[in-house]
Write a protein that holds these residues in place. Structure first.
Motif, PDB file in Angstrom:
ATOM      1  N   GLU A  39       0.828  -1.202   0.000  1.00 58.50           N
ATOM      2  CA  GLU A  39       0.000   0.000   0.000  1.00 58.50           C
ATOM      3  C   GLU A  39       0.865   1.256   0.000  1.00 58.50           C
ATOM      4  O   GLU A  39       0.532   2.247  -0.649  1.00 58.50           O
ATOM      5  N   GLN A  40       1.984   1.209   0.721  1.00 58.39           N
ATOM      6  CA  GLN A  40       2.895   2.348   0.739  1.00 58.39           C
ATOM      7  C   GLN A  40       3.459   2.618  -0.649  1.00 58.39           C
ATOM      8  O   GLN A  40       3.478   3.761  -1.115  1.00 58.39           O
ATOM      9  N   VAL A  41       3.899   1.571  -1.317  1.00 62.40           N
ATOM     10  CA  VAL A  41       4.453   1.726  -2.667  1.00 62.40           C
ATOM     11  C   VAL A  41       3.388   2.257  -3.623  1.00 62.40           C
ATOM     12  O   VAL A  41       3.648   3.149  -4.433  1.00 62.40           O
ATOM     13  N   ALA A  42       2.168   1.716  -3.519  1.00 59.23           N
ATOM     14  CA  ALA A  42       1.081   2.180  -4.389  1.00 59.23           C
ATOM     15  C   ALA A  42       0.762   3.652  -4.123  1.00 59.23           C
ATOM     16  O   ALA A  42       0.556   4.427  -5.065  1.00 59.23           O
ATOM     17  N   ALA A  43       0.740   4.042  -2.853  1.00 56.59           N
ATOM     18  CA  ALA A  43       0.459   5.447  -2.509  1.00 56.59           C
ATOM     19  C   ALA A  43       1.565   6.361  -3.032  1.00 56.59           C
ATOM     20  O   ALA A  43       1.284   7.449  -3.539  1.00 56.59           O
ATOM     21  N   MET A  44       2.801   5.911  -2.923  1.00 56.42           N
ATOM     22  CA  MET A  44       3.927   6.709  -3.419  1.00 56.42           C
ATOM     23  C   MET A  44       3.840   6.866  -4.934  1.00 56.42           C
ATOM     24  O   MET A  44       4.058   7.944  -5.478  1.00 56.42           O
ATOM     25  N   TRP A  45       3.504   5.779  -5.626  1.00 55.79           N
ATOM     26  CA  TRP A  45       3.370   5.841  -7.083  1.00 55.79           C
ATOM     27  C   TRP A  45       2.234   6.794  -7.466  1.00 55.79           C
ATOM     28  O   TRP A  45       2.389   7.641  -8.342  1.00 55.79           O
ATOM     29  N   ALA A  46       1.090   6.647  -6.799  1.00 54.25           N
ATOM     30  CA  ALA A  46      -0.075   7.474  -7.123  1.00 54.25           C
ATOM     31  C   ALA A  46       0.230   8.956  -6.923  1.00 54.25           C
ATOM     32  O   ALA A  46      -0.163   9.789  -7.735  1.00 54.25           O
ATOM     33  N   ALA A  47       0.942   9.276  -5.839  1.00 53.01           N
ATOM     34  CA  ALA A  47       1.286  10.679  -5.574  1.00 53.01           C
ATOM     35  C   ALA A  47       2.276  11.210  -6.605  1.00 53.01           C
ATOM     36  O   ALA A  47       2.227  12.381  -6.972  1.00 53.01           O
ATOM     37  N   ALA A  48       3.157  10.349  -7.085  1.00 50.29           N
ATOM     38  CA  ALA A  48       4.160  10.774  -8.072  1.00 50.29           C
ATOM     39  C   ALA A  48       3.580  10.865  -9.479  1.00 50.29           C
ATOM     40  O   ALA A  48       4.087  11.623 -10.304  1.00 50.29           O
ATOM     41  N   TYR A  49       2.517  10.104  -9.761  1.00 52.70           N
ATOM     42  CA  TYR A  49       1.943  10.044 -11.109  1.00 52.70           C
ATOM     43  C   TYR A  49       0.421  10.233 -11.068  1.00 52.70           C
ATOM     44  O   TYR A  49      -0.341   9.333 -11.435  1.00 52.70           O
ATOM     45  N   PRO A  50      -0.053  11.412 -10.645  1.00 56.91           N
ATOM     46  CA  PRO A  50      -1.507  11.606 -10.512  1.00 56.91           C
ATOM     47  C   PRO A  50      -2.264  11.525 -11.838  1.00 56.91           C
ATOM     48  O   PRO A  50      -3.418  11.088 -11.857  1.00 56.91           O
ATOM     49  N   ASP A  51      -1.648  11.909 -12.936  1.00 57.13           N
ATOM     50  CA  ASP A  51      -2.333  11.827 -14.232  1.00 57.13           C
ATOM     51  C   ASP A  51      -2.573  10.376 -14.640  1.00 57.13           C
ATOM     52  O   ASP A  51      -3.651  10.029 -15.126  1.00 57.13           O
ATOM     53  N   GLU A  52      -1.566   9.536 -14.428  1.00 59.43           N
ATOM     54  CA  GLU A  52      -1.724   8.116 -14.749  1.00 59.43           C
ATOM     55  C   GLU A  52      -2.768   7.479 -13.841  1.00 59.43           C
ATOM     56  O   GLU A  52      -3.549   6.634 -14.275  1.00 59.43           O
ATOM     57  N   LEU A  53      -2.792   7.898 -12.561  1.00 62.39           N
ATOM     58  CA  LEU A  53      -3.797   7.380 -11.634  1.00 62.39           C
ATOM     59  C   LEU A  53      -5.194   7.754 -12.123  1.00 62.39           C
ATOM     60  O   LEU A  53      -6.098   6.915 -12.120  1.00 62.39           O
ATOM     61  N   ALA A  54      -5.392   8.986 -12.548  1.00 61.50           N
ATOM     62  CA  ALA A  54      -6.703   9.430 -13.038  1.00 61.50           C
ATOM     63  C   ALA A  54      -7.147   8.589 -14.230  1.00 61.50           C
ATOM     64  O   ALA A  54      -8.311   8.176 -14.304  1.00 61.50           O
ATOM     65  N   GLN A  55      -6.228   8.309 -15.153  1.00 67.24           N
ATOM     66  CA  GLN A  55      -6.557   7.477 -16.311  1.00 67.24           C
ATOM     67  C   GLN A  55      -6.919   6.054 -15.875  1.00 67.24           C
ATOM     68  O   GLN A  55      -7.868   5.459 -16.394  1.00 67.24           O
ATOM     69  N   LEU A  56      -6.183   5.530 -14.919  1.00 65.99           N
ATOM     70  CA  LEU A  56      -6.442   4.191 -14.410  1.00 65.99           C
ATOM     71  C   LEU A  56      -7.814   4.116 -13.748  1.00 65.99           C
ATOM     72  O   LEU A  56      -8.567   3.171 -13.963  1.00 65.99           O
ATOM     73  N   LEU A  57      -8.163   5.131 -12.976  1.00 70.87           N
ATOM     74  CA  LEU A  57      -9.461   5.140 -12.300  1.00 70.87           C
ATOM     75  C   LEU A  57     -10.617   5.192 -13.297  1.00 70.87           C
ATOM     76  O   LEU A  57     -11.647   4.545 -13.084  1.00 70.87           O
ATOM     77  N   VAL A  58     -10.438   5.934 -14.375  1.00 68.84           N
ATOM     78  CA  VAL A  58     -11.476   5.971 -15.409  1.00 68.84           C
ATOM     79  C   VAL A  58     -11.669   4.576 -15.989  1.00 68.84           C
ATOM     80  O   VAL A  58     -12.796   4.096 -16.138  1.00 68.84           O
ATOM     81  N   ARG A  59     -10.575   3.912 -16.304  1.00 63.04           N
ATOM     82  CA  ARG A  59     -10.669   2.557 -16.873  1.00 63.04           C
ATOM     83  C   ARG A  59     -11.303   1.582 -15.879  1.00 63.04           C
ATOM     84  O   ARG A  59     -12.108   0.735 -16.258  1.00 63.04           O
ATOM     85  N   LEU A  60     -10.947   1.697 -14.599  1.00 60.10           N
ATOM     86  CA  LEU A  60     -11.523   0.806 -13.599  1.00 60.10           C
ATOM     87  C   LEU A  60     -13.025   1.023 -13.464  1.00 60.10           C
ATOM     88  O   LEU A  60     -13.779   0.068 -13.335  1.00 60.10           O
ATOM     89  N   ARG A  61     -13.450   2.279 -13.481  1.00 58.94           N
ATOM     90  CA  ARG A  61     -14.884   2.561 -13.385  1.00 58.94           C
ATOM     91  C   ARG A  61     -15.628   1.972 -14.578  1.00 58.94           C
ATOM     92  O   ARG A  61     -16.750   1.493 -14.446  1.00 58.94           O
ATOM     93  N   GLN A  62     -15.008   2.002 -15.740  1.00 61.40           N
ATOM     94  CA  GLN A  62     -15.645   1.415 -16.919  1.00 61.40           C
ATOM     95  C   GLN A  62     -15.791  -0.097 -16.744  1.00 61.40           C
ATOM     96  O   GLN A  62     -16.816  -0.665 -17.060  1.00 61.40           O
TER      97      GLN A  62
END
Length: 97
Positions: free
Chosen positions: A57-80
């Motif tokens: 979870e720590q690694v995932a949180a660090m990645w998400a904070a470093a790459y917020p644009d990629e996280l936003a794209q991923l969340l859109v795909r997950l919602r779909q």
């Protein structure tokens, strides 16, 4: 549904804040060659971030904070995908109910 969406947004914001704090802490324990002192960083986490998450979870949180644009794209795909899952599951639930 709006409350659920707001809860999701708050949870994501919390994880992003946590990840940013971890990234700031990691930078304190990285030398000029980019080598991180993992032991010192781990001790810093224990001393400064009382709400511990597991390492993944720590690694995932660090990645998400470093790459917020990629996280936003991923969340859109997950919602779909979640939406598609519900569409396919709905007829099956009617058959079972």
């Amino acid at each position: 549904m709006a409350k659920a969406r707001k809860g999701e947004e708050n949870a994501i914001a919390g994880w992003l804040e946590y990840g940013a704090a971890l990234n700031e802490g990691a930078a304190k324990f990285t030398d000029e060659n980019g080598v991180q002192n993992d032991r010192a960083f781990g001790e810093w986490i224990s001393d400064n971030l009382s709400e511990m998450a597991n390492e993944h979870e720590q690694v995932a949180a660090m990645w998400a904070a470093a790459y917020p644009d990629e996280l936003a794209q991923l969340l859109v795909r997950l919602r779909q995908v979640w939406g598609m899952t519900w569409v396919f599951r709905k007829p099956a639930l009617r058959l079972l109910g």
